[in-house]
Design an enzyme around this catalytic site. Structure first.
Site, PDB file in Angstrom:
ATOM      1  N   TYR A  72     -26.089  -5.409 -12.936  1.00 38.63           N
ATOM      2  CA  TYR A  72     -26.821  -6.630 -13.283  1.00 38.63           C
ATOM      3  C   TYR A  72     -26.142  -7.348 -14.453  1.00 38.63           C
ATOM      4  O   TYR A  72     -25.986  -8.565 -14.436  1.00 38.63           O
ATOM      5  CB  TYR A  72     -28.274  -6.294 -13.652  1.00 38.63           C
ATOM      6  CG  TYR A  72     -29.124  -7.531 -13.833  1.00 38.63           C
ATOM      7  CD1 TYR A  72     -29.890  -8.019 -12.772  1.00 38.63           C
ATOM      8  CD2 TYR A  72     -29.141  -8.231 -15.034  1.00 38.63           C
ATOM      9  CE1 TYR A  72     -30.651  -9.161 -12.920  1.00 38.63           C
ATOM     10  CE2 TYR A  72     -29.892  -9.377 -15.184  1.00 38.63           C
ATOM     11  CZ  TYR A  72     -30.653  -9.844 -14.134  1.00 38.63           C
ATOM     12  OH  TYR A  72     -31.402 -10.979 -14.276  1.00 38.63           O
ATOM     13  N   PHE A 124     -19.681 -37.232  -5.584  1.00 36.65           N
ATOM     14  CA  PHE A 124     -20.177 -36.615  -4.348  1.00 36.65           C
ATOM     15  C   PHE A 124     -21.706 -36.700  -4.327  1.00 36.65           C
ATOM     16  O   PHE A 124     -22.327 -36.844  -5.372  1.00 36.65           O
ATOM     17  CB  PHE A 124     -19.711 -35.152  -4.253  1.00 36.65           C
ATOM     18  CG  PHE A 124     -20.124 -34.519  -2.951  1.00 36.65           C
ATOM     19  CD1 PHE A 124     -19.591 -34.974  -1.756  1.00 36.65           C
ATOM     20  CD2 PHE A 124     -21.060 -33.507  -2.918  1.00 36.65           C
ATOM     21  CE1 PHE A 124     -20.000 -34.418  -0.546  1.00 36.65           C
ATOM     22  CE2 PHE A 124     -21.462 -32.950  -1.708  1.00 36.65           C
ATOM     23  CZ  PHE A 124     -20.920 -33.401  -0.525  1.00 36.65           C
ATOM     24  N   ASP A 214     -14.733 -32.549 -11.271  1.00 44.97           N
ATOM     25  CA  ASP A 214     -15.426 -31.928 -10.148  1.00 44.97           C
ATOM     26  C   ASP A 214     -14.303 -31.390  -9.272  1.00 44.97           C
ATOM     27  O   ASP A 214     -13.600 -32.137  -8.601  1.00 44.97           O
ATOM     28  CB  ASP A 214     -16.278 -32.966  -9.410  1.00 44.97           C
ATOM     29  CG  ASP A 214     -16.886 -32.393  -8.136  1.00 44.97           C
ATOM     30  OD1 ASP A 214     -16.482 -31.287  -7.718  1.00 44.97           O
ATOM     31  OD2 ASP A 214     -17.746 -33.060  -7.538  1.00 44.97           O
ATOM     32  N   ALA A 216     -13.871 -29.153  -6.668  1.00 41.45           N
ATOM     33  CA  ALA A 216     -14.033 -28.486  -5.367  1.00 41.45           C
ATOM     34  C   ALA A 216     -12.701 -28.319  -4.626  1.00 41.45           C
ATOM     35  O   ALA A 216     -12.447 -27.277  -4.049  1.00 41.45           O
ATOM     36  CB  ALA A 216     -15.030 -29.269  -4.518  1.00 41.45           C
ATOM     37  N   HIS A 449     -29.487 -37.261   4.448  1.00 46.15           N
ATOM     38  CA  HIS A 449     -28.692 -37.033   5.662  1.00 46.15           C
ATOM     39  C   HIS A 449     -28.891 -35.630   6.244  1.00 46.15           C
ATOM     40  O   HIS A 449     -28.728 -35.436   7.438  1.00 46.15           O
ATOM     41  CB  HIS A 449     -27.207 -37.323   5.417  1.00 46.15           C
ATOM     42  CG  HIS A 449     -26.519 -36.359   4.526  1.00 46.15           C
ATOM     43  ND1 HIS A 449     -26.816 -36.234   3.195  1.00 46.15           N
ATOM     44  CD2 HIS A 449     -25.544 -35.450   4.776  1.00 46.15           C
ATOM     45  CE1 HIS A 449     -26.045 -35.303   2.665  1.00 46.15           C
ATOM     46  NE2 HIS A 449     -25.264 -34.811   3.601  1.00 46.15           N
TER      47      HIS A 449
HETATM   48  N1  F0G Z   1     -18.441 -31.766  -5.286  1.00 45.52           N
HETATM   49  C1  F0G Z   1     -17.736 -32.101  -4.196  1.00 45.52           C
HETATM   50  C2  F0G Z   1     -16.545 -32.986  -4.323  1.00 45.52           C
HETATM   51  C3  F0G Z   1     -18.142 -31.609  -2.954  1.00 45.52           C
HETATM   52  O1  F0G Z   1     -17.432 -31.957  -1.869  1.00 45.52           O
HETATM   53  C4  F0G Z   1     -19.261 -30.766  -2.866  1.00 45.52           C
HETATM   54  C5  F0G Z   1     -19.704 -30.236  -1.593  1.00 45.52           C
HETATM   55  C6  F0G Z   1     -19.948 -30.428  -4.040  1.00 45.52           C
HETATM   56  C7  F0G Z   1     -19.506 -30.954  -5.241  1.00 45.52           C
HETATM   57  C8  F0G Z   1     -21.148 -29.539  -4.035  1.00 45.52           C
HETATM   58  O2  F0G Z   1     -20.793 -28.228  -3.807  1.00 45.52           O
HETATM   59  O3  F0G Z   1     -21.826 -27.613  -1.610  1.00 45.52           O
HETATM   60  O4  F0G Z   1     -21.029 -25.877  -3.205  1.00 45.52           O
HETATM   61  O5  F0G Z   1     -23.051 -27.176  -3.701  1.00 45.52           O
HETATM   62  N2  F0G Z   1     -19.287 -30.656  -0.502  1.00 45.52           N
HETATM   63  C9  F0G Z   1     -19.580 -30.132   0.807  1.00 45.52           C
HETATM   64  C10 F0G Z   1     -18.957 -31.022   1.834  1.00 45.52           C
HETATM   65  C11 F0G Z   1     -20.995 -29.822   1.070  1.00 45.52           C
HETATM   66  O6  F0G Z   1     -19.245 -30.818   3.025  1.00 45.52           O
HETATM   67  O7  F0G Z   1     -18.164 -31.905   1.494  1.00 45.52           O
HETATM   68  P1  F0G Z   1     -21.735 -27.178  -3.036  1.00 45.52           P
END
Ligand code: F0G
Length: 457
Positions: A72, A124, A214, A216, A449
Site C-alpha cells: 500500500y 483536449f 499535456d 499524452a 459525446h
Molecule cells: N490529454 C490528451 C491530449 C488526451 O488525448 C487525453 C485522452 C487525455 C489528456 C486524457 O487522458 O484518457 O487517460 O484520462 N485521450 C483519449 C483519446 C481518450 O481517445 O484521444 P485519459
C-alpha cells in the site's frame, strides 16, 4: 535493391477479431443510438475509436508486471516508475494517477479556480472539462493554419505566440499556468516544434507564468521534431524529450498512450509547491502517494513502456503505419487533416458530406456510415465533442468536424489498414447519396459525446 521498411517487433500473442454482416451492424447501431461508444467491442471488426489504453504491451512489459510490488505504501514499483520518469523528463516530483484526466483533476484542483484563464493549444476535451467545470476559461491559442485541413505544415499543432501574448497581456493576473498539448490531439495529432516551445517559454517567463505539457503523446512529438525540425536529426528521442521537458515546469500524462499501458497516468513537476499542493488532492481522489490509482504491477509495466517508447525504432514503426494509411487515402482522394498526424488520421467530414448541414453533425454521420460499411469504429472529433458553450448553451460550430481513425500501438497490421482504406473509399464513393445526418435526442451537459443519444434523420 534497398530492403523495404518493416516493423521493429514480431508478434508473440494474438487475439481473434470478428466480422459481421451489414444487417447485424444496422441493428446494433440503432440499439447504440447511433453513438459508437455504446457499441459492444465484439460488434466491431477493426477498432479505431482510440489509441488510449489499447496498445499491445511488449514481452518486457509483461515480464515487469510479475515484479509488481503491491504494498500500500512505499511500493518499490513506485520508485522504479519515479526514477524512470525523472530520468526521462528531468522532473523530480511524481504523483501517479489512474489516468490522464485524473492527473488533470488532481493538479487543477490545486491550481484552477473560478475566473481562471488557461491559455493553450486546442485543450483536449477532458482538459477543457476540468477547466470549465471549475468556472474557468480554456483559451485556445492554436495557430489559425491548423483549421485549414489541406495546408501542409510540419508543426500544425503549434501555439500562436501572438495569441498567447495577447491572452497574457489581457488576463495575466488570472492565468495560473499555460498548457501545451504534445502532440496536439484535437487539431489532428499534429506536433509542436521545439522552436515553438521555446517561444512559449519566453512568453511564460516574461509574465512569470509556469508551463505544463499535456504529454499524452510526447514521444510521438519528439519523433516529429527529430524527423522534421532542423538541428535535431542527429539527436536521440531521449535527448529531444529531455529538452522538451526542460522548457516546462510540469506535465500531466495519460500513460495509456505513449506509456503503452492499458491504464495509468501521472503528474510530474520540478516545483515542490505544486507537488505539495497536488498531494492534498491525490489522497482523497486517487489514493496514497505511492500508488495514486495504479497497481504496483502497472507502474512497473509503465516504467518499461516509457523507456521502450522513447526509442526511435518503436516510434518509427508506429508512425510509418499511420503514414501508410494516409498514402492509401491519398490514392482514393479522401480528404484528411494534412500532413497526417502521429496517432491517427482525421478525415475532414465537412469536405465529404457536403450536403449534410452542420446542425446534423457531418462527422458523426460519417462515423456511423463507416461502421455500417465494414464494422470499423472511428470516433467523431467535431461538433458533438465540442460540447455547448457554457454560457450561451449553443452548439459550438467554430472548430473542425472530423472523423478520427485512431491507430492502436502495435496492434493491427497494414492489411487492416488496407481494409480501413477501402471501406472509407466505398463510403466516399457514395457520398452524394448521403444527404441527411443525425439529431440529438439526449445529451449530458459536459463531455456529451460519450453518452449522447442520436436519431438518424
Ligand atoms: N490529454 C490528451 C491530449 C488526451 O488525448 C487525453 C485522452 C487525455 C489528456 C486524457 O487522458 O484518457 O487517460 O484520462 N485521450 C483519449 C483519446 C481518450 O481517445 O484521444 P485519459
Amino acid at each position: 535493391m534497398e530492403l523495404p521498411f518493416a516493423e521493429s517487433w514480431k508478434i508473440k500473442m494474438v487475439e481473434p477479431i470478428r466480422k459481421s454482416t451489414r444487417e447485424q451492424r444496422e441493428k446494433w447501431l440503432k440499439e447504440a443510438h447511433y453513438n459508437v461508444f455504446q457499441l459492444k467491442s465484439e460488434q466491431v471488426y477493426i477498432d479505431c475509436i482510440t489509441d488510449s489504453g489499447t496498445g499491445s504491451m511488449s514481452d518486457r512489459q509483461w515480464a515487469a508486471m510479475m515484479m509488481g510490488d503491491e504494498s500500500y505504501a512505499g511500493a518499490s514499483s513506485f520508485f522504479r516508475l519515479k526514477d524512470t520518469i525523472t530520468r526521462i523528463t528531468g522532473f523530480e516530483y511524481v504523483i501517479p494517477t489512474h489516468q490522464g484526466r485524473a492527473a488533470e483533476n488532481v493538479l487543477f484542483s490545486h491550481l484552477v479556480t473560478a475566473g481562471s484563464v488557461v491559455p493553450g493549444n486546442s485543450h483536449f476535451d477532458t482538459t477543457k472539462g476540468h477547466i470549465e467545470s471549475r468556472k474557468a476559461t480554456a483559451l485556445d491559442c492554436t495557430i489559425d493554419e491548423a483549421k485549414d485541413t489541406q495546408l501542409e505544415l510540419p508543426f500544425k499543432g503549434n501555439v500562436d505566440p501572438k495569441k498567447l501574448e495577447k491572452a497574457l497581456a489581457e488576463h495575466a493576473d488570472k492565468v495560473p499556468f499555460i498548457i501545451v498539448t504534445v502532440t496536439n490531439n484535437t487539431a489532428g495529432g499534429q506536433p509542436v516544434s521545439m522552436q515553438n516551445l521555446r517561444e512559449v517559454r519566453a512568453i511564460a517567463d516574461k509574465y512569470k507564468k509556469r508551463l505544463i505539457l499535456d504529454s499524452a503523446r510526447f514521444a510521438e512529438n519528439a519523433y516529429f521534431i527529430k524527423t522534421r525540425e532542423k538541428g535535431y536529426e542527429n539527436k536521440t528521442i531521449k535527448e529531444i524529450v529531455k529538452e522538451m521537458f526542460s522548457l516546462a515546469d510540469g506535465m500531466t500524462m495519460s500513460a495509456k498512450k505513449d506509456g503503452i499501458v492499458n491504464m495509468g497516468g501521472f503528474i510530474a513537476t520540478r516545483h515542490e509547491d505544486w507537488y505539495e499542493g497536488a498531494k492534498r488532492f491525490c489522497i482523497p481522489f486517487e489514493g496514497y502517494l505511492t500508488y495514486g490509482g495504479m497497481n504496483g504491477r502497472d507502474m512497473d509495466a509503465l516504467a518499461v513502456g516509457l523507456d521502450e517508447n522513447t526509442e526511435f525504432d518503436n516510434l518509427e514503426t508506429r508512425i510509418k503505419q499511420v503514414e501508410y494509411l494516409a498514402k492509401r487515402f491519398d490514392e482514393f482522394g479522401i480528404p484528411y487533416q494534412r500532413p497526417v498526424g502521429g496517432h491517427a488520421i482525421f478525415v475532414d467530414a465537412t469536405r465529404i458530406l457536403t450536403q449534410v448541414p452542420k446542425e446534423e453533425f457531418p462527422a458523426q454521420t460519417l462515423t456511423t456510415e463507416l461502421y455500417l460499411e465494414a464494422g470499423i469504429r472511428g470516433c467523431e472529433i467535431g461538433y458533438i465533442l465540442a460540447d455547448r458553450d457554457p454560457v450561451t448553451r449553443e452548439n459550438r460550430f467554430g472548430g473542425l468536424d472530423l472523423l478520427r481513425l485512431c491507430i492502436p500501438r502495435r496492434v493491427y497490421t497494414n492489411n487492416h489498414m488496407d481494409v480501413i482504406a477501402v471501406a472509407m473509399k466505398n463510403v466516399f464513393d457514395r457520398r452524394d447519396q448521403i444527404k441527411r445526418g443525425v439529431k440529438i435526442v439526449w445529451e449530458a451537459e459536459l463531455m456529451r459525446h460519450f453518452t449522447v443519444k442520436l436519431e438518424k434523420l
